[in-house]
Design a protein around this motif. Structure first.
Motif, PDB file in Angstrom:
ATOM      1  N   ARG A 128       0.786  -1.218  -0.047  1.00 35.88           N
ATOM      2  CA  ARG A 128      -0.046  -0.011   0.068  1.00 35.88           C
ATOM      3  C   ARG A 128       0.909   1.279  -0.167  1.00 35.88           C
ATOM      4  O   ARG A 128       1.966   1.243   0.338  1.00 35.88           O
ATOM      5  N   PRO A 129       0.252   2.433  -0.519  1.00 34.84           N
ATOM      6  CA  PRO A 129       1.243   3.668  -0.279  1.00 34.84           C
ATOM      7  C   PRO A 129       1.361   4.235   0.775  1.00 34.84           C
ATOM      8  O   PRO A 129       0.644   4.021   1.807  1.00 34.84           O
ATOM      9  N   TRP A 130       2.528   4.988   1.025  1.00 34.72           N
ATOM     10  CA  TRP A 130       2.944   5.412   2.531  1.00 34.72           C
ATOM     11  C   TRP A 130       1.801   6.401   3.117  1.00 34.72           C
ATOM     12  O   TRP A 130       1.809   6.182   4.161  1.00 34.72           O
ATOM     13  N   SER A 131       1.229   6.939   2.049  1.00 35.10           N
ATOM     14  CA  SER A 131      -0.153   7.836   2.633  1.00 35.10           C
ATOM     15  C   SER A 131      -1.010   6.904   3.323  1.00 35.10           C
ATOM     16  O   SER A 131      -1.667   7.468   4.626  1.00 35.10           O
ATOM     17  N   GLU A 132      -1.234   5.982   2.995  1.00 33.98           N
ATOM     18  CA  GLU A 132      -2.482   4.839   3.567  1.00 33.98           C
ATOM     19  C   GLU A 132      -1.861   4.311   4.903  1.00 33.98           C
ATOM     20  O   GLU A 132      -2.281   4.401   5.796  1.00 33.98           O
ATOM     21  N   ARG A 133      -0.326   3.689   4.641  1.00 37.01           N
ATOM     22  CA  ARG A 133       0.159   3.317   6.014  1.00 37.01           C
ATOM     23  C   ARG A 133       0.291   4.106   6.976  1.00 37.01           C
ATOM     24  O   ARG A 133       0.013   3.932   8.266  1.00 37.01           O
ATOM     25  N   ARG A 134       0.710   5.657   6.565  1.00 34.96           N
ATOM     26  CA  ARG A 134       0.555   6.677   7.700  1.00 34.96           C
ATOM     27  C   ARG A 134      -0.462   6.984   8.339  1.00 34.96           C
ATOM     28  O   ARG A 134      -0.771   6.863   9.527  1.00 34.96           O
ATOM     29  N   ALA A 135      -1.626   6.874   7.625  1.00 31.33           N
ATOM     30  CA  ALA A 135      -3.002   7.176   8.136  1.00 31.33           C
ATOM     31  C   ALA A 135      -3.454   6.185   9.084  1.00 31.33           C
ATOM     32  O   ALA A 135      -4.024   6.313  10.249  1.00 31.33           O
ATOM     33  N   ARG A 136      -3.256   4.724   8.705  1.00 29.52           N
ATOM     34  CA  ARG A 136      -3.408   3.578   9.586  1.00 29.52           C
ATOM     35  C   ARG A 136      -2.423   3.707  10.668  1.00 29.52           C
ATOM     36  O   ARG A 136      -3.115   3.286  11.801  1.00 29.52           O
ATOM     37  N   LEU A 137      -1.315   4.038  10.637  1.00 31.94           N
ATOM     38  CA  LEU A 137      -0.407   4.014  11.763  1.00 31.94           C
ATOM     39  C   LEU A 137      -0.836   4.972  12.932  1.00 31.94           C
ATOM     40  O   LEU A 137      -0.892   4.610  13.994  1.00 31.94           O
ATOM     41  N   VAL A 138      -1.204   6.223  12.347  1.00 31.55           N
ATOM     42  CA  VAL A 138      -1.801   7.214  13.378  1.00 31.55           C
ATOM     43  C   VAL A 138      -3.083   6.849  14.121  1.00 31.55           C
ATOM     44  O   VAL A 138      -3.280   6.990  15.306  1.00 31.55           O
ATOM     45  N   GLU A 139      -4.097   6.143  13.482  1.00 35.36           N
ATOM     46  CA  GLU A 139      -5.014   5.469  13.885  1.00 35.36           C
ATOM     47  C   GLU A 139      -4.928   4.638  15.196  1.00 35.36           C
ATOM     48  O   GLU A 139      -5.338   4.691  16.248  1.00 35.36           O
ATOM     49  N   LEU A 140      -3.640   3.679  14.864  1.00 35.02           N
ATOM     50  CA  LEU A 140      -3.407   2.765  15.676  1.00 35.02           C
ATOM     51  C   LEU A 140      -2.688   3.279  17.079  1.00 35.02           C
ATOM     52  O   LEU A 140      -2.887   3.029  18.282  1.00 35.02           O
ATOM     53  N   VAL A 141      -1.845   3.944  16.819  1.00 36.48           N
ATOM     54  CA  VAL A 141      -0.797   4.643  17.838  1.00 36.48           C
ATOM     55  C   VAL A 141      -1.278   5.758  18.523  1.00 36.48           C
ATOM     56  O   VAL A 141      -0.838   5.928  19.596  1.00 36.48           O
ATOM     57  N   GLU A 142      -1.927   6.840  18.065  1.00 41.42           N
ATOM     58  CA  GLU A 142      -2.124   7.926  18.734  1.00 41.42           C
ATOM     59  C   GLU A 142      -2.974   7.681  20.018  1.00 41.42           C
ATOM     60  O   GLU A 142      -2.640   8.370  20.789  1.00 41.42           O
ATOM     61  N   PRO A 143      -4.054   6.752  19.963  1.00 43.85           N
ATOM     62  CA  PRO A 143      -4.615   6.627  21.201  1.00 43.85           C
ATOM     63  C   PRO A 143      -3.905   5.934  22.456  1.00 43.85           C
ATOM     64  O   PRO A 143      -4.276   6.203  23.404  1.00 43.85           O
ATOM     65  N   LEU A 144      -2.621   5.625  22.155  1.00 41.88           N
ATOM     66  CA  LEU A 144      -1.931   4.674  23.136  1.00 41.88           C
ATOM     67  C   LEU A 144      -1.130   5.915  23.722  1.00 41.88           C
ATOM     68  O   LEU A 144      -1.103   5.766  24.958  1.00 41.88           O
ATOM     69  N   GLY A 145      -0.640   6.849  23.156  1.00 41.30           N
ATOM     70  CA  GLY A 145       0.262   7.715  23.720  1.00 41.30           C
ATOM     71  C   GLY A 145       1.730   7.149  24.301  1.00 41.30           C
ATOM     72  O   GLY A 145       1.929   6.011  23.976  1.00 41.30           O
ATOM     73  N   PRO A 146       2.483   8.034  24.988  1.00 39.28           N
ATOM     74  CA  PRO A 146       4.012   7.336  25.197  1.00 39.28           C
ATOM     75  C   PRO A 146       3.792   6.183  26.134  1.00 39.28           C
ATOM     76  O   PRO A 146       3.032   6.099  26.921  1.00 39.28           O
TER      77      PRO A 146
END
Length: 288
Positions: A128-146
């Motif tokens: 998949r293109p970077w743009s899609e991988r990036r969007a999915r990455l942010v969706e998964l990781v942002e709710p976790l926090g440090p």
């Protein structure tokens, strides 16, 4: 996707790539590793494919928040004060599991994720293109926090230039440039890295001192010269030593300036500061 997975690489450049379709991310000065969330646990492996979970257990525990089936690519780093300290990460990587637990209590690690290789419901995303991988990455990781977080990224070249200038000396080495529509190409140098300090990768052809605590390594520079490095730091010497006992063939040779060193049969790769190679004064930064 088979464990360990080949990780994508970046080719060094002297300036940002030109033309449309590029995005910039911070290049963190840490230890590259993939994070695998399986059904039962979390596994971490290095760029070379070695499992390193035992010395980064604080990150493995944090990774349990991810949904099973997630595979991240990122950088393990350690903050000392308000700066990312590579020597602290190097000390952790070269330590025993018991020592790693002690270091984690004093200086907990962070994981800066910059790509998503597998999604818990969508599966393998590498085509998949970077743009899609990036969007999915942010969706998964942002709710976790440090301590798990997504690396900052931008398409704005003015913002990228500001980052490059303002973040020098903070543990951000520079920027990695990726094509917005690019797929994830493990083992290939499709990305571009623009660093504050230029570096080159060199083969280790030998060492001085005992193999369990080398004082210097003999490296072959891009122009063919073989030279001794400056004295290795303790953590770096310990890390390189792991690759020497089995690799040693017991012979001796001389560098281009006639210094004697013990040869090795297998040639590990180290990253050296390119600015130090002109007059054959080589500073080893890390083991690749």
């Amino acid at each position: 996707m088979e464990y360990p997975v080949p990780l994508a690489l970046a080719a060094p450049v002297q300036a940002p790539p030109q033309g449309p379709g590029w995005v910039a991310e911070w290049k963190i000065d840490g230890h590259r590793q993939a994070m695998w969330r399986t059904e039962e646990t979390v596994k971490l492996h290095s760029r070379a494919g070695h499992t390193v979970t035992s010395v980064w257990m604080d990150l493995a525990l944090a990774g349990m928040q991810l949904a099973p089936g997630t595979v991240l690519d990122g950088e393990a780093c350690v903050y000392v004060g308000d700066k990312i300290d590579f020597s602290a990460a190097q000390s952790r990587a070269a330590s025993t599991p018991a020592r790693a637990r002690e270091l984690a209590d004093r200086f907990p690690a962070s994981y800066v994720a910059f790509d998503l290789l597998a999604h818990p419901t969508l599966g393998d995303l590498r085509t998949r293109p970077w743009s899609e991988r990036r969007a999915r990455l942010v969706e998964l990781v942002e709710p976790l926090g440090p301590p798990i977080q997504a690396v900052p990224a931008t398409e704005d070249r003015d913002e990228a230039e500001l980052w490059f200038e303002a973040l020098a000396g903070t543990g951000v080495e520079g920027l990695v440039w990726k094509r917005k529509n690019g797929r994830y190409e493990g083992g290939k140098r499709a990305w571009r890295k623009h660093r504050h300090v230029d570096t080159v990768d060199c083969e280790v052809v030998g060492y001085t001192g005992p193999p369990n605590r080398p004082k210097h390594v003999a490296v072959r520079l891009p122009d063919g010269r073989v030279v001794l490095s400056q004295a290795l730091t303790g953590p770096l010497a310990a890390q390189i030593a792991r690759h020497l006992p089995d690799a040693s063939v017991g012979g001796t040779a001389r560098t281009s300036s006639r210094d004697t060193y013990t040869t090795v049969g297998h040639h590990p790769v180290v990253e050296v500061a390119a600015g130090t190679t002109r007059h054959a004064v080589v500073t080893v930064l890390r083991l690749r």
